[in-house]
Motif scaffolding. Structure first.
Motif, PDB file in Angstrom:
ATOM      1  N   VAL A  84      49.295  32.552  40.951  1.00  0.00           N
ATOM      2  CA  VAL A  84      48.360  32.304  40.000  1.00  0.00           C
ATOM      3  C   VAL A  84      48.000  33.183  39.727  1.00  0.00           C
ATOM      4  N   ASP A  85      46.934  33.609  40.844  1.00  0.00           N
ATOM      5  CA  ASP A  85      45.427  34.586  41.090  1.00  0.00           C
ATOM      6  C   ASP A  85      46.778  36.163  40.662  1.00  0.00           C
ATOM      7  N   ALA A  86      47.157  36.284  41.659  1.00  0.00           N
ATOM      8  CA  ALA A  86      47.614  37.915  41.122  1.00  0.00           C
ATOM      9  C   ALA A  86      47.891  37.866  40.135  1.00  0.00           C
ATOM     10  N   ASP A  87      48.513  37.193  39.258  1.00  0.00           N
ATOM     11  CA  ASP A  87      49.446  36.971  38.089  1.00  0.00           C
ATOM     12  C   ASP A  87      48.173  37.460  37.048  1.00  0.00           C
ATOM     13  N   ILE A  88      47.647  36.659  37.255  1.00  0.00           N
ATOM     14  CA  ILE A  88      45.871  36.662  36.330  1.00  0.00           C
ATOM     15  C   ILE A  88      45.957  37.961  36.469  1.00  0.00           C
ATOM     16  N   GLU A  89      45.626  38.536  37.985  1.00  0.00           N
ATOM     17  CA  GLU A  89      44.765  40.197  38.359  1.00  0.00           C
ATOM     18  C   GLU A  89      45.162  40.908  37.399  1.00  0.00           C
ATOM     19  N   ARG A  90      46.731  40.023  37.446  1.00  0.00           N
ATOM     20  CA  ARG A  90      47.814  41.658  36.895  1.00  0.00           C
ATOM     21  C   ARG A  90      47.494  41.740  35.270  1.00  0.00           C
ATOM     22  N   VAL A  91      47.040  40.735  34.624  1.00  0.00           N
ATOM     23  CA  VAL A  91      47.406  40.893  33.005  1.00  0.00           C
ATOM     24  C   VAL A  91      45.669  41.621  32.957  1.00  0.00           C
ATOM     25  N   THR A  96      41.562  45.502  28.141  1.00  0.00           N
ATOM     26  CA  THR A  96      39.517  46.632  28.445  1.00  0.00           C
ATOM     27  C   THR A  96      39.635  45.525  26.859  1.00  0.00           C
ATOM     28  N   GLY A  97      37.810  45.456  27.127  1.00  0.00           N
ATOM     29  CA  GLY A  97      37.736  45.199  25.885  1.00  0.00           C
ATOM     30  C   GLY A  97      37.597  43.748  25.572  1.00  0.00           C
ATOM     31  N   PRO A  98      38.004  42.998  23.797  1.00  0.00           N
ATOM     32  CA  PRO A  98      38.091  41.414  23.351  1.00  0.00           C
ATOM     33  C   PRO A  98      39.448  40.751  24.288  1.00  0.00           C
ATOM     34  N   ALA A  99      40.503  41.819  24.537  1.00  0.00           N
ATOM     35  CA  ALA A  99      41.595  41.236  24.795  1.00  0.00           C
ATOM     36  C   ALA A  99      41.125  41.152  26.227  1.00  0.00           C
ATOM     37  N   ARG A 100      40.887  41.815  27.120  1.00  0.00           N
ATOM     38  CA  ARG A 100      40.006  41.541  28.585  1.00  0.00           C
ATOM     39  C   ARG A 100      38.901  39.910  29.018  1.00  0.00           C
ATOM     40  N   THR A 101      37.618  40.422  27.489  1.00  0.00           N
ATOM     41  CA  THR A 101      37.284  38.724  28.237  1.00  0.00           C
ATOM     42  C   THR A 101      37.580  37.957  27.680  1.00  0.00           C
ATOM     43  N   GLU A 102      39.009  38.035  25.782  1.00  0.00           N
ATOM     44  CA  GLU A 102      39.791  36.437  25.546  1.00  0.00           C
ATOM     45  C   GLU A 102      40.066  36.010  27.139  1.00  0.00           C
ATOM     46  N   TYR A 103      40.963  37.219  27.668  1.00  0.00           N
ATOM     47  CA  TYR A 103      41.885  36.120  28.739  1.00  0.00           C
ATOM     48  C   TYR A 103      41.003  36.022  29.654  1.00  0.00           C
ATOM     49  N   ALA A 107      41.180  32.280  31.949  1.00  0.00           N
ATOM     50  CA  ALA A 107      42.255  31.881  32.407  1.00  0.00           C
ATOM     51  C   ALA A 107      41.817  31.223  33.913  1.00  0.00           C
ATOM     52  N   ALA A 108      40.368  30.566  33.203  1.00  0.00           N
ATOM     53  CA  ALA A 108      40.222  28.977  35.217  1.00  0.00           C
ATOM     54  C   ALA A 108      41.106  28.077  33.844  1.00  0.00           C
ATOM     55  N   GLU A 109      41.016  27.318  33.269  1.00  0.00           N
ATOM     56  CA  GLU A 109      42.610  26.879  32.157  1.00  0.00           C
ATOM     57  C   GLU A 109      43.604  27.026  32.273  1.00  0.00           C
ATOM     58  N   LEU A 110      44.143  28.268  31.579  1.00  0.00           N
ATOM     59  CA  LEU A 110      45.374  28.740  32.507  1.00  0.00           C
ATOM     60  C   LEU A 110      45.933  27.892  34.078  1.00  0.00           C
ATOM     61  N   LYS A 111      44.831  28.623  34.729  1.00  0.00           N
ATOM     62  CA  LYS A 111      45.150  28.444  36.063  1.00  0.00           C
ATOM     63  C   LYS A 111      45.337  26.935  36.330  1.00  0.00           C
ATOM     64  N   ARG A 112      44.758  26.473  35.936  1.00  0.00           N
ATOM     65  CA  ARG A 112      44.406  24.782  36.023  1.00  0.00           C
ATOM     66  C   ARG A 112      46.328  23.844  35.836  1.00  0.00           C
TER      67      ARG A 112
END
Length: 184
Positions: A84-91, A96-103, A107-112
């Motif tokens: 999950v950590d590597a998958d989140i890092e790939r995304v 960049t910008g708003p897409a990166r900030t939103e994801y 990310a913490a809730e997605l991982k949980r």
């Protein structure tokens, strides 16, 4: 020798080399005309070459922007509890910008939920198409499918279908997703 008798007295026949030459206008004009023609052809070739380079660069940009959005979609839909950590890092690396900030904010809730549910999500790109490209920004419509299953479960995986409009921005040499808007 009969031709000598027909000449007026005192005239002599000039040899070919002694005859006055007519100026060769064609010969004198051929060089400059040829030089001008070569110059015009060279300018035309450079102009066409520049247009071809510009057209190829635009085609490369269209392809790179479309590919970046498709890759992002597959990464977005492919997150599993095992990495999950590597998958989140790939995304995050593809955004960049708003897409990166939103994801990053989600990310913490997605991982949980992914780890707690032992979820394996597998994404597939179904289609992507360039909507528009203006300078260093493009809009790409992306369609992807996702299979979600619990690791070790005999239950059938759930299918989800997604459509997005993604804004892609050139940052340096790379195209990164800067905004994601779901399409109902």
């Amino acid at each position: 020798m009969a031709s000598h008798a027909a000449r007026p007295p005192g005239s002599r026949r000039l040899s070919r080399s002694a005859r006055p030459r007519r100026p060769r206008r064609v010969g004198r004009l051929a060089g400059p005309v040829l030089a001008v023609l070569i110059a015009v052809l060279l300018v035309a070739a450079l102009w066409v070459g520049a247009d071809l380079r510009d057209a190829q660069a635009a085609a490369d940009d269209r392809q790179a922007a479309t590919r970046a959005a498709g890759t992002y979609a597959v990464r977005l839909l492919s997150v599993g509890h095992r990495a999950v950590d590597a998958d989140i890092e790939r995304v995050l690396a593809a955004s960049t910008g708003p897409a990166r900030t939103e994801y990053a904010g989600n990310a913490a809730e997605l991982k949980r939920t992914t780890v707690a549910g032992r979820l394996l999500r597998t994404g597939a790109l179904r289609a992507s198409a360039l909507v528009w490209l203006r300078g260093d920004t493009a809009r790409v419509m992306v369609v992807g499918d996702e299979l979600v299953r619990r690791d070790g479960s005999a239950d059938a995986p759930r299918e989800r279908f997604h459509r997005w409009n993604m804004e892609v921005t050139r940052t340096g040499a790379a195209w990164l997703v800067s905004a994601v808007e779901p399409v109902p």
